[in-house]
Design an enzyme around this catalytic site. Structure first.
Site, short mmCIF file in Angstrom:
data_model
loop_
_atom_site.label_atom_id
_atom_site.label_comp_id
_atom_site.label_asym_id
_atom_site.label_seq_id
_atom_site.Cartn_x
_atom_site.Cartn_y
_atom_site.Cartn_z
N TYR A 13 58.14 28.30 39.80
CA TYR A 13 58.78 29.31 38.94
C TYR A 13 59.83 30.14 39.68
O TYR A 13 60.72 30.71 39.06
CB TYR A 13 57.71 30.24 38.36
CG TYR A 13 56.91 29.60 37.24
CD1 TYR A 13 57.39 29.63 35.94
CD2 TYR A 13 55.71 28.96 37.49
CE1 TYR A 13 56.68 29.04 34.91
CE2 TYR A 13 54.99 28.36 36.46
CZ TYR A 13 55.48 28.41 35.18
OH TYR A 13 54.77 27.82 34.16
N ARG A 153 60.35 39.37 42.25
CA ARG A 153 59.83 40.40 41.33
C ARG A 153 60.20 40.08 39.90
O ARG A 153 60.23 40.97 39.04
CB ARG A 153 60.42 41.76 41.72
CG ARG A 153 60.04 42.15 43.12
CD ARG A 153 61.05 43.10 43.68
NE ARG A 153 60.57 44.47 43.65
CZ ARG A 153 61.34 45.52 43.90
NH1 ARG A 153 62.61 45.35 44.13
NH2 ARG A 153 60.85 46.74 43.86
N LYS A 205 55.57 44.85 47.16
CA LYS A 205 55.25 43.87 46.12
C LYS A 205 53.81 44.05 45.62
O LYS A 205 53.53 44.06 44.42
CB LYS A 205 55.45 42.46 46.68
CG LYS A 205 54.86 41.36 45.86
CD LYS A 205 55.65 41.14 44.61
CE LYS A 205 54.95 40.19 43.69
NZ LYS A 205 55.80 39.61 42.70
N ARG A 212 50.41 48.14 38.25
CA ARG A 212 50.44 47.66 36.86
C ARG A 212 49.05 47.26 36.39
O ARG A 212 48.67 47.54 35.26
CB ARG A 212 51.43 46.49 36.74
CG ARG A 212 51.76 46.11 35.30
CD ARG A 212 53.04 45.29 35.27
NE ARG A 212 53.31 44.69 33.98
CZ ARG A 212 53.94 45.29 32.98
NH1 ARG A 212 54.34 46.53 33.10
NH2 ARG A 212 54.17 44.65 31.85
N CYS A 259 49.83 36.60 39.00
CA CYS A 259 50.34 37.71 39.82
C CYS A 259 49.44 38.94 39.70
O CYS A 259 48.74 39.31 40.62
CB CYS A 259 51.75 38.08 39.38
SG CYS A 259 52.84 36.66 39.36
N1 SAJ Z 1 49.49 42.88 29.92
C1 SAJ Z 1 48.74 43.74 29.13
N2 SAJ Z 1 49.31 44.92 28.76
C2 SAJ Z 1 50.58 45.28 29.13
C3 SAJ Z 1 51.32 44.41 29.94
C4 SAJ Z 1 50.74 43.20 30.32
O1 SAJ Z 1 47.60 43.46 28.77
O2 SAJ Z 1 51.02 46.35 28.71
C5 SAJ Z 1 48.90 41.60 30.37
C6 SAJ Z 1 49.68 40.37 29.90
O3 SAJ Z 1 49.30 39.98 28.61
C7 SAJ Z 1 49.33 39.37 30.97
C8 SAJ Z 1 49.18 40.22 32.24
O4 SAJ Z 1 48.99 41.55 31.78
O5 SAJ Z 1 48.09 38.74 30.71
C9 SAJ Z 1 50.36 40.18 33.18
O6 SAJ Z 1 51.59 40.18 32.44
P1 SAJ Z 1 52.86 41.03 32.90
O7 SAJ Z 1 53.93 40.79 31.91
O8 SAJ Z 1 52.46 42.43 33.16
O9 SAJ Z 1 53.23 40.47 34.33
P2 SAJ Z 1 53.52 39.02 34.95
O10 SAJ Z 1 52.27 38.61 35.67
O11 SAJ Z 1 54.08 38.07 33.98
O12 SAJ Z 1 54.68 39.41 36.00
C10 SAJ Z 1 54.41 40.41 36.96
C11 SAJ Z 1 55.60 41.37 37.00
N3 SAJ Z 1 55.26 42.55 37.79
C12 SAJ Z 1 55.44 43.81 37.31
O13 SAJ Z 1 55.87 44.04 36.21
C13 SAJ Z 1 55.08 44.93 38.25
C14 SAJ Z 1 56.82 40.67 37.58
O14 SAJ Z 1 57.89 41.57 37.76
C15 SAJ Z 1 56.44 40.03 38.94
O15 SAJ Z 1 57.55 39.35 39.51
C16 SAJ Z 1 55.34 39.05 38.68
O16 SAJ Z 1 54.20 39.78 38.20
C17 SAJ Z 1 55.00 38.36 40.00
O17 SAJ Z 1 55.46 37.22 40.19
O18 SAJ Z 1 54.36 38.98 40.85
#
Ligand code: SAJ
Length: 427
Positions: A13, A153, A205, A212, A259
């Site tokens: 990815y 990120r 990171k 989050r 992540c």
């Molecule tokens: N989720 C919730 N509630 C929210 C946001 C997300 O339940 O308000 C859940 C999502 O459904 C999912 C999980 O959290 O199951 C993670 O989703 P996400 O959109 O928060 O994050 P990722 O894992 O897709 O991407 C994250 C991002 N990090 C941050 O926003 C701090 C991205 O910028 C990173 O590059 C990525 O991790 C990574 O590769 O580390």
């Protein structure tokens, strides 16, 4: 520093979009992957992952003749390591892919080269794990070659845009290494580039994703409290977020992906005694699928032989990635409690959580259903018309675990809508 040729290790990815972008900036790029299947697919001009716009970008890079795919690295001006760092069963970071990628470039490392690690890694990986491996080449880090860490990120679903627009933190083994890293990323990054040391960049990171995870955990606890006190968590969050310094995230069926649900452990494993809050957040988020299933079981007055159409299995909206997906866990738990679960995941039609039956279409998934449960807010599910759905399924119970279906619209469509974080309609 000038770079004409870059070798990117790991065509996942992060690596594939980065390699394609560099090639489109005019560099000669060798994309390396240890997986023979991935190499074969990419050499055929196809891609093996779903990410909006990536196919077009990668194919343009292949057609330019500047991106070639190999199963081994070769000499280059810079090496970017973008391999996975999964979690082992015991919650320890598995650094085997980083180690083997680093070892694979040792024979090709030359004086004046730059090596950059992008993989999410426990603090001190660059200094204590990577540098000693690369020095097996006989070169001295910081003197003969440059070494830097820059975390990826980018948000899955928006990778191509964020790769270019996001701010970059580049941590060097020493200052000249950070500056060499900046020179490479300046070729395509439009966001600000901030230089620091490698260990700080690694920590940044992990702090981002851990913060989050904790924010989502508190949103999930708010959803439990809202059901307990008889209010809508969604309305309460909207009102709380009007405060200029508050930004509460969204509750849901749990936290998945490769992540946010993993990275906190890179800190927890390093210092269990200092990370009680992080451990608690993991427990809350990992407990959310069971919480959702208990709610469905209560509202349906039992799960045995209830026919449930589970919509979505991906870890979040509009992606095809099922890794650590809470939706998969919800479907599996429902089936383990005796429900007859038909799953429909438009981005992965063949995926089958244990005990469930995959449906090839929405119609197929709902045709015998007593209840429909939205587990992932893919666009096509957000926009579902309850009236049309009512004509396709016998049952009238609908569960929304993402807070995206409007109760008035679904009630007009003839359904009893049960929303996570909102007390049951007749409770
Ligand atoms: N989720 C919730 N509630 C929210 C946001 C997300 O339940 O308000 C859940 C999502 O459904 C999912 C999980 O959290 O199951 C993670 O989703 P996400 O959109 O928060 O994050 P990722 O894992 O897709 O991407 C994250 C991002 N990090 C941050 O926003 C701090 C991205 O910028 C990173 O590059 C990525 O991790 C990574 O590769 O580390």
């Amino acid at each position: 520093m000038d770079f004409n040729k870059v070798c990117v290790l790991g065509m996942g990815y992060i690596g594939l979009p980065t390699a394609s972008t560099l090639a489109m900036q005019g560099m000669e790029v060798v994309g390396v992957d240890a997986n023979a299947r991935v190499v074969r697919i990419l050499r055929d001009g196809e891609i093996h992952i779903h990410e909006p716009g990536l196919r077009t970008l990668a194919q343009a890079a292949f057609n330019s003749g500047r991106l070639t795919i190999k199963d081994e690295p070769e000499e280059a001006d810079a090496f970017i390591l973008a391999v996975q760092t999964p979690l082992r069963e015991n919650h320890q970071a598995d650094m085997a892919y980083v180690v083997s990628a680093a070892e694979s470039i040792v024979p090709f490392l030359r004086s004046g080269n730059l090596v950059v690690l992008e993989s999410t890694s426990p603090p001190r990986t660059t200094m204590d794990l990577l540098a000693p491996i690369l020095e097996q080449s006989g070169l001295t880090t910081g003197e003969d070659y440059y070494l830097a860490y820059t975390p990826e990120r980018v948000l899955p679903g928006q990778i191509l845009k964020e790769l270019i627009d996001n701010a970059r933190v580049i941590g060097g083994y020493d200052r000249s290494s950070a500056e060499a890293g900046r020179d490479l990323y300046l070729s395509f990054v439009r966001g600000e580039i901030y230089l620091t040391d490698a260990t700080t960049a690694e920590m940044v990171k992990l702090m981002e994703n851990t913060a989050r995870d904790i924010s989502i955990a508190v949103a999930n606890e708010f959803s439990r409290l809202a059901e307990h006190f008889g209010l809508s968590v969604w309305e309460a969050i909207e009102l709380a977020n009007l405060h200029p310094r508050v930004n509460i995230l969204r509750p849901g069926p749990g936290v998945g992906g490769h992540c946010i649900s993993i990275d906190p452990y890179f800190l927890i494993q390093a210092a269990p005694e200092m990370t009680g809050l992080m451990q608690r957040a993991r427990t809350v988020n990992d407990g959310q699928p069971a919480f959702v299933v208990a709610r469905i079981e209560r509202d349906l007055q039992g799960l045995s032989d209830r026919r449930i159409a589970a919509l979505g299995l991906a870890y979040k909206a509009d992606v095809d990635d099922l890794r650590n997906s809470p939706a998969v866990e919800v479907a599996r738990l429902l089936a383990s409690k005796g429900a007859k679960v038909a799953t429909f995941e438009p981005f992965a039609l063949e995926a089958v959580p244990e005990g469930c039956v995959p449906a090839g279409s929405l119609e197929d998934a709902v045709k015998d259903a007593d209840a429909v449960a939205l587990l992932v807010d893919h666009r096509q599910f957000r926009e579902l018309d309850p009236q049309a759905l009512a004509s396709q399924m016998p049952g009238r119970e609908a569960f929304d675990t993402r807070g995206v279906w409007s109760s008035s619209v679904w009630e007009q469509g003839g359904f009893r809508l049960h929303t996570l974080g909102v007390r049951a309609p007749d409770a």
